[in-house]
Scaffold this motif. Structure first.
Motif, mmCIF file in Angstrom:
data_model
loop_
_atom_site.group_PDB
_atom_site.id
_atom_site.type_symbol
_atom_site.label_atom_id
_atom_site.label_comp_id
_atom_site.label_asym_id
_atom_site.label_seq_id
_atom_site.Cartn_x
_atom_site.Cartn_y
_atom_site.Cartn_z
ATOM 1 N N PHE A 164 -46.199 -15.717 39.023
ATOM 2 C CA PHE A 164 -45.526 -17.006 39.101
ATOM 3 C C PHE A 164 -46.567 -18.093 38.888
ATOM 4 C CE2 PHE A 164 -42.647 -14.253 41.405
ATOM 5 C CZ PHE A 164 -41.415 -14.646 40.893
ATOM 6 N N VAL A 165 -46.301 -18.966 37.934
ATOM 7 C CA VAL A 165 -47.226 -20.042 37.596
ATOM 8 C C VAL A 165 -46.623 -21.349 38.091
ATOM 9 C CG1 VAL A 165 -48.365 -21.265 35.697
ATOM 10 C CG2 VAL A 165 -48.075 -18.779 35.581
ATOM 11 N N GLU A 166 -47.458 -22.140 38.786
ATOM 12 C CA GLU A 166 -46.990 -23.417 39.310
ATOM 13 C C GLU A 166 -47.135 -24.492 38.240
ATOM 14 O OE1 GLU A 166 -47.445 -26.024 43.320
ATOM 15 O OE2 GLU A 166 -49.311 -25.381 42.385
ATOM 16 N N LEU A 167 -45.998 -24.969 37.784
ATOM 17 C CA LEU A 167 -45.968 -26.059 36.817
ATOM 18 C C LEU A 167 -45.156 -27.204 37.404
ATOM 19 C CD1 LEU A 167 -45.220 -24.064 33.546
ATOM 20 C CD2 LEU A 167 -47.424 -24.893 34.336
ATOM 21 N N ASN A 168 -45.485 -28.413 37.062
ATOM 22 C CA ASN A 168 -44.720 -29.598 37.493
ATOM 23 C C ASN A 168 -44.546 -29.688 38.998
ATOM 24 O OD1 ASN A 168 -44.354 -30.028 34.719
ATOM 25 N ND2 ASN A 168 -42.503 -28.791 34.714
ATOM 26 N N ASP A 169 -45.642 -29.680 39.722
ATOM 27 C CA ASP A 169 -45.600 -29.898 41.175
ATOM 28 C C ASP A 169 -44.649 -28.974 41.921
ATOM 29 O OD1 ASP A 169 -47.472 -31.929 40.955
ATOM 30 O OD2 ASP A 169 -45.914 -33.415 40.528
ATOM 31 N N GLU A 170 -45.119 -27.786 42.183
ATOM 32 C CA GLU A 170 -44.461 -26.831 43.062
ATOM 33 C C GLU A 170 -43.292 -26.060 42.459
ATOM 34 O OE1 GLU A 170 -44.261 -27.282 47.133
ATOM 35 O OE2 GLU A 170 -45.854 -28.768 47.247
ATOM 36 N N ASN A 171 -43.040 -26.185 41.172
ATOM 37 C CA ASN A 171 -42.047 -25.317 40.549
ATOM 38 C C ASN A 171 -42.760 -24.037 40.119
ATOM 39 O OD1 ASN A 171 -39.855 -27.054 40.763
ATOM 40 N ND2 ASN A 171 -40.381 -28.110 38.867
ATOM 41 N N LEU A 172 -42.365 -22.909 40.704
ATOM 42 C CA LEU A 172 -42.967 -21.630 40.329
ATOM 43 C C LEU A 172 -42.111 -20.992 39.245
ATOM 44 C CD1 LEU A 172 -44.096 -20.106 43.746
ATOM 45 C CD2 LEU A 172 -45.394 -21.486 42.138
ATOM 46 N N ILE A 173 -42.735 -20.721 38.136
ATOM 47 C CA ILE A 173 -42.027 -20.176 36.984
ATOM 48 C C ILE A 173 -42.604 -18.805 36.663
ATOM 49 C CG2 ILE A 173 -41.549 -20.540 34.528
ATOM 50 C CD1 ILE A 173 -41.776 -23.573 35.222
ATOM 51 N N PRO A 174 -41.715 -17.797 36.501
ATOM 52 C CA PRO A 174 -42.232 -16.470 36.168
ATOM 53 C C PRO A 174 -42.806 -16.438 34.750
ATOM 54 C CG PRO A 174 -39.834 -16.461 36.189
ATOM 55 C CD PRO A 174 -40.267 -17.830 36.618
ATOM 56 N N PHE A 175 -43.979 -15.847 34.632
ATOM 57 C CA PHE A 175 -44.611 -15.609 33.339
ATOM 58 C C PHE A 175 -44.829 -14.115 33.230
ATOM 59 C CE2 PHE A 175 -45.151 -20.031 33.058
ATOM 60 C CZ PHE A 175 -45.747 -20.392 31.860
ATOM 61 N N PHE A 176 -44.322 -13.531 32.145
ATOM 62 C CA PHE A 176 -44.443 -12.092 31.949
ATOM 63 C C PHE A 176 -45.694 -11.781 31.138
ATOM 64 C CE2 PHE A 176 -40.085 -12.989 32.916
ATOM 65 C CZ PHE A 176 -39.808 -12.033 33.868
ATOM 66 N N ILE A 177 -46.357 -10.710 31.533
ATOM 67 C CA ILE A 177 -47.651 -10.356 30.960
ATOM 68 C C ILE A 177 -47.485 -9.256 29.916
ATOM 69 C CG2 ILE A 177 -49.919 -9.376 31.500
ATOM 70 C CD1 ILE A 177 -49.652 -10.660 34.288
ATOM 71 N N GLU A 178 -47.987 -9.521 28.714
ATOM 72 C CA GLU A 178 -47.978 -8.506 27.660
ATOM 73 C C GLU A 178 -49.168 -7.575 27.805
ATOM 74 O OE1 GLU A 178 -47.731 -10.087 23.705
ATOM 75 O OE2 GLU A 178 -45.672 -10.771 24.007
ATOM 76 N N SER A 179 -50.325 -8.158 28.090
ATOM 77 C CA SER A 179 -51.521 -7.341 28.276
ATOM 78 C C SER A 179 -52.489 -8.084 29.199
ATOM 79 C CB SER A 179 -52.205 -7.045 26.936
ATOM 80 O OG SER A 179 -52.677 -8.242 26.352
ATOM 81 N N ALA A 180 -53.284 -7.296 29.899
ATOM 82 C CA ALA A 180 -54.287 -7.868 30.802
ATOM 83 C C ALA A 180 -55.417 -6.869 30.986
ATOM 84 C CB ALA A 180 -53.656 -8.206 32.147
ATOM 85 N N GLN A 181 -56.629 -7.398 31.117
ATOM 86 C CA GLN A 181 -57.770 -6.550 31.415
ATOM 87 C C GLN A 181 -58.811 -7.379 32.155
ATOM 88 O OE1 GLN A 181 -58.718 -5.366 27.369
ATOM 89 N NE2 GLN A 181 -60.549 -6.628 27.409
ATOM 90 N N LEU A 182 -59.561 -6.712 33.024
ATOM 91 C CA LEU A 182 -60.597 -7.406 33.771
ATOM 92 C C LEU A 182 -61.661 -7.921 32.824
ATOM 93 C CD1 LEU A 182 -61.068 -5.184 36.936
ATOM 94 C CD2 LEU A 182 -60.045 -7.454 36.786
#
Length: 175
Positions: free
Chosen positions: A41-59
Motif C-alpha cells: 500500500f502506497v500513501e498518496l495524497n495525504d493518508e490515502n493508501l492505494i494498493p500497488f501490485f508488484i511485477e518483480s522485486a529483488q533485494l
C-alpha cells in the motif's frame, strides 16, 4: 485499507531505471522477509493508501528492494511515487514471542513493577528521542520508563500485562 491497520515498511527512495523501476528503502532488520511481496500500500495524497501490485522485486544493496510495479513503466510514472511511504497490513508482521514486542502491540497493557506492583496502563511508547520510553498513565500522572531490555521482566500477552524491574527510585519520582 486504513493506515491505522497497517505498519510502515519503508519509502520509495528513487528511480532505478528508465522503465519505471524504483528502489524501495525497507525500514527493517530483515529485508529478505519482504522480497516476495505481491503488493504493497502506497500513501498518496495525504493518508490515502492505494494498493500497488508488484511485477518483480529483488533485494538491492542491504536495505533496498528494486521493484517494478504494475502500471509504472516510465520515468514520469516513477516520479509520481518517489518519496511516497509504503505500508503493509498488520497481519503481515512476523509474530514475536517472549520479551520481544512491537510498540503498538503492548498499548493498554497493565504495567506491573516488581517493587511497586501495578503502576498504571501503558499509554504508548514514545520513540521520538534518542531513548524510547514507556509512557505509563497512573491517575492522570505520566510515568516515563526507558525501554531497556534489562527492565523488562516479562510480557504477558494473554493477560495484557507488562512486568518491569525498574531501578530504585525511578517510579518514586512520579508517584
Amino acid at each position: 485499507m486504513l493506515k491505522k491497520d497497517c505498519f510502515y515498511l519503508g519509502k520509495i527512495a528513487k528511480k532505478f531505471s528508465f522503465k519505471g523501476e524504483v528502489l524501495l528503502f525497507l525500514d527493517t532488520d530483515e529485508p529478505e522477509t519482504y522480497e516476495n511481496l505481491e503488493s504493497v500500500f502506497v500513501e498518496l495524497n495525504d493518508e490515502n493508501l492505494i494498493p500497488f501490485f508488484i511485477e518483480s522485486a529483488q533485494l538491492h544493496r542491504n536495505h533496498f528492494l528494486r521493484v517494478q510495479f504494475e502500471d509504472v513503466y516510465s520515468e514520469e510514472d516513477a516520479d509520481d511515487i518517489i518519496g511516497a511511504e509504503v505500508y503493509l497490513p498488520l497481519s503481515m508482521l512476523p509474530k514475536l514471542e517472549g520479551n520481544q514486542f512491537y510498540y503498538h502491540e503492548i498499548t493498554d497493557f497493565e504495567v506491573i513493577d516488581e517493587t511497586h506492583g501495578a503502576i498504571g496502563k501503558l499509554s504508548r511508547v514514545n520513540d521520538n528521542g534518542v531513548q524510547p520510553l514507556f509512557v505509563i498513565i497512573n491517575n492522570n500522572k505520566e510515568i516515563l520508563v526507558p525501554v531497556i531490555d534489562d527492565f523488562i521482566v516479562k510480557i504477558d500477552r494473554e493477560n495484557k500485562q507488562l512486568h518491569l524491574r525498574t531501578p530504585q527510585g525511578l517510579v518514586d519520582l512520579y508517584l
